[in-house]
Design a protein around this motif. Structure first.
Motif, PDB file in Angstrom:
ATOM      1  N   PHE A 114       0.827  -1.212   0.000  1.00 11.99           N
ATOM      2  CA  PHE A 114       0.000   0.000   0.000  1.00 11.99           C
ATOM      3  C   PHE A 114       0.860   1.262   0.000  1.00 11.99           C
ATOM      4  N   ARG A 115       2.002   1.199   0.690  1.00  8.44           N
ATOM      5  CA  ARG A 115       2.888   2.371   0.701  1.00  8.44           C
ATOM      6  C   ARG A 115       3.384   2.672  -0.711  1.00  8.44           C
ATOM      7  N   GLY A 116       3.809   1.639  -1.428  1.00 10.13           N
ATOM      8  CA  GLY A 116       4.248   1.838  -2.798  1.00 10.13           C
ATOM      9  C   GLY A 116       3.125   2.316  -3.702  1.00 10.13           C
ATOM     10  N   ALA A 117       1.914   1.825  -3.460  1.00 11.07           N
ATOM     11  CA  ALA A 117       0.773   2.231  -4.277  1.00 11.07           C
ATOM     12  C   ALA A 117       0.427   3.699  -4.049  1.00 11.07           C
ATOM     13  N   PHE A 118       0.508   4.145  -2.796  1.00  7.95           N
ATOM     14  CA  PHE A 118       0.259   5.563  -2.505  1.00  7.95           C
ATOM     15  C   PHE A 118       1.287   6.452  -3.197  1.00  7.95           C
ATOM     16  N   LEU A 119       2.554   6.016  -3.163  1.00  3.30           N
ATOM     17  CA  LEU A 119       3.611   6.814  -3.777  1.00  3.30           C
ATOM     18  C   LEU A 119       3.498   6.839  -5.296  1.00  3.30           C
ATOM     19  N   VAL A 121       0.776   7.307  -6.969  1.00  3.99           N
ATOM     20  CA  VAL A 121      -0.222   8.301  -7.393  1.00  3.99           C
ATOM     21  C   VAL A 121       0.473   9.661  -7.502  1.00  3.99           C
ATOM     22  N   PRO A 122       0.447  10.291  -8.668  1.00  6.94           N
ATOM     23  CA  PRO A 122       1.122  11.592  -8.835  1.00  6.94           C
ATOM     24  C   PRO A 122       0.612  12.631  -7.838  1.00  6.94           C
ATOM     25  N   PRO A 123       1.494  13.281  -7.096  1.00  5.12           N
ATOM     26  CA  PRO A 123       1.046  14.272  -6.107  1.00  5.12           C
ATOM     27  C   PRO A 123       0.332  15.462  -6.740  1.00  5.12           C
ATOM     28  N   GLY A 124       0.618  15.723  -8.015  1.00  4.70           N
ATOM     29  CA  GLY A 124      -0.046  16.835  -8.689  1.00  4.70           C
ATOM     30  C   GLY A 124      -1.547  16.664  -8.771  1.00  4.70           C
ATOM     31  N   GLN A 125      -2.019  15.416  -8.776  1.00  5.49           N
ATOM     32  CA  GLN A 125      -3.455  15.188  -8.847  1.00  5.49           C
ATOM     33  C   GLN A 125      -4.137  15.578  -7.541  1.00  5.49           C
ATOM     34  N   ARG A 142     -12.227  10.174  -4.369  1.00  2.00           N
ATOM     35  CA  ARG A 142     -12.379  10.288  -5.816  1.00  2.00           C
ATOM     36  C   ARG A 142     -11.073  10.214  -6.601  1.00  2.00           C
ATOM     37  N   ILE A 143      -9.970  10.513  -5.948  1.00  2.00           N
ATOM     38  CA  ILE A 143      -8.705  10.580  -6.676  1.00  2.00           C
ATOM     39  C   ILE A 143      -7.683   9.570  -6.152  1.00  2.00           C
ATOM     40  N   THR A 144      -7.342   9.701  -4.866  1.00  2.00           N
ATOM     41  CA  THR A 144      -6.217   8.928  -4.336  1.00  2.00           C
ATOM     42  C   THR A 144      -6.522   7.440  -4.196  1.00  2.00           C
ATOM     43  N   LEU A 145      -7.598   7.102  -3.489  1.00  2.00           N
ATOM     44  CA  LEU A 145      -7.866   5.690  -3.191  1.00  2.00           C
ATOM     45  C   LEU A 145      -8.133   4.842  -4.430  1.00  2.00           C
ATOM     46  N   PRO A 146      -8.946   5.298  -5.406  1.00  2.00           N
ATOM     47  CA  PRO A 146      -9.137   4.455  -6.599  1.00  2.00           C
ATOM     48  C   PRO A 146      -7.845   4.155  -7.340  1.00  2.00           C
ATOM     49  N   GLN A 147      -6.988   5.189  -7.488  1.00  2.00           N
ATOM     50  CA  GLN A 147      -5.717   4.961  -8.185  1.00  2.00           C
ATOM     51  C   GLN A 147      -4.758   4.140  -7.343  1.00  2.00           C
ATOM     52  N   MET A 148      -4.762   4.404  -6.041  1.00  8.53           N
ATOM     53  CA  MET A 148      -3.907   3.620  -5.150  1.00  8.53           C
ATOM     54  C   MET A 148      -4.278   2.148  -5.210  1.00  8.53           C
ATOM     55  N   LEU A 153      -3.209  -3.560  -6.593  1.00  6.32           N
ATOM     56  CA  LEU A 153      -3.820  -4.842  -6.934  1.00  6.32           C
ATOM     57  C   LEU A 153      -2.819  -5.973  -7.186  1.00  6.32           C
ATOM     58  N   PRO A 154      -1.738  -5.746  -7.953  1.00 11.35           N
ATOM     59  CA  PRO A 154      -0.779  -6.860  -8.148  1.00 11.35           C
ATOM     60  C   PRO A 154      -0.194  -7.376  -6.838  1.00 11.35           C
ATOM     61  N   GLY A 155       0.217  -6.453  -5.974  1.00  8.37           N
ATOM     62  CA  GLY A 155       0.763  -6.870  -4.684  1.00  8.37           C
ATOM     63  C   GLY A 155      -0.286  -7.513  -3.797  1.00  8.37           C
ATOM     64  N   LEU A 156      -1.514  -6.962  -3.828  1.00  4.24           N
ATOM     65  CA  LEU A 156      -2.599  -7.537  -3.044  1.00  4.24           C
ATOM     66  C   LEU A 156      -2.927  -8.940  -3.519  1.00  4.24           C
ATOM     67  N   SER A 157      -2.930  -9.130  -4.839  1.00  3.53           N
ATOM     68  CA  SER A 157      -3.210 -10.445  -5.411  1.00  3.53           C
ATOM     69  C   SER A 157      -2.160 -11.466  -4.973  1.00  3.53           C
ATOM     70  N   ASN A 158      -0.890 -11.105  -5.090  1.00  8.04           N
ATOM     71  CA  ASN A 158       0.180 -12.028  -4.707  1.00  8.04           C
ATOM     72  C   ASN A 158       0.108 -12.389  -3.227  1.00  8.04           C
ATOM     73  N   ASN A 159      -0.137 -11.386  -2.391  1.00  9.08           N
ATOM     74  CA  ASN A 159      -0.211 -11.643  -0.950  1.00  9.08           C
ATOM     75  C   ASN A 159      -1.420 -12.497  -0.594  1.00  9.08           C
TER      76      ASN A 159
END
Length: 230
Positions: A114-119, A121-125, A142-148, A153-159
């Motif tokens: 999740f930390r990598g997924a948050f990072l 997401v472009p901060p400009g958005q 509307r912006i951060t969580l959907p993109q995060m 998803l790939p990491g969540l799937s593997n875990n």
């Protein structure tokens, strides 16, 4: 008779295993989100606690943690109960111990995902959302969580695939899951290959179905996103 009549027992154990896995995933996602926020926090103490959590948990074998939490937790609960004047012995539920242990373990792995997924997401958005007058909750929803979530998803799937297989360790603390029922049937019939193969097939069915679900989620959350050429 197919599997000597033990198929219903194996299916009941499979439901227990699936229940443990789903409950553990829910707990792991909560802990992973909290850990990711702590690692991205500007507070040094929060970052330190999250770093210790992920380092220790990822460095200790799952089986060792399961035994520590089950037996150590049982000892601690009874010591506290005795101090409060409760003299009867308190048994820790193996199901609860299994869910807490597996959730606690995979919370550490999801913290990094999740930390990598948050990072990612472009901060400009987020800044654009503020410029449009959105509140912090609106930006997150509307912006951060959907993109995060799409990046996670790939990491969540593997875990998740590793988690559902790791549920086999709850058999060592007495939970009547798929592995325990398979072992009992193998010992009774003296046909270990047949029943452990059956257990393997059920686990394979779980993981195969999970991959299809995550592929669907990946497509759903990637709508409107240009995919890179391989």
């Amino acid at each position: 008779m197919f599997l000597h009549g033990y198929l219903p027992s194996l299916l009941e154990g499979a439901l227990v295993t699936l229940s443990v896995a789903l409950a553990s995933l829910a707990l792991a996602m909560v802990l992973g989100m909290a850990g990711a926020m702590a690692k991205l926090s500007r507070f040094r103490a929060a970052r330190g606690v999250a770093q210790v959590y992920t380092t220790v948990i990822r460095g200790v074998p799952d089986l060792v943690l399961m035994l520590l939490i089950f037996f150590g937790g049982q000892l601690a609960v009874n010591e506290i109960a005795l101090a409060l004047g409760h003299e009867d012995y308190v048994d820790v539920d193996p199901y609860l111990a299994g869910v807490l242990t597996i959730g606690f373990i995979f919370g550490a792995y999801l913290t990094e995902a999740f930390r990598g997924a948050f990072l990612a997401v472009p901060p400009g958005q987020r800044e654009a959302g503020l410029a449009y007058g959105m509140s912090g909750w609106q930006i997150a929803r509307r912006i951060t969580l959907p993109q995060m979530f799409r990046h996670a998803l790939p990491g969540l799937s593997n875990n998740w695939l590793v988690l559902i297989k790791s549920t086999a360790i709850v058999s060592v603390i007495g939970l009547h899951d798929l592995m325990t029922r398979g072992s009992q049937a193998a010992g009774t019939t003296r046909e270990p290959f047949v029943f452990y193969a059956a257990v393997a097939v059920i686990y394979l069915a779980f993981t195969s179905a999970s991959e299809l679900v995550f592929k669907h989620l990946q497509k759903r959350f990637s709508v409107g996103v240009r995919q890179g050429l391989l």
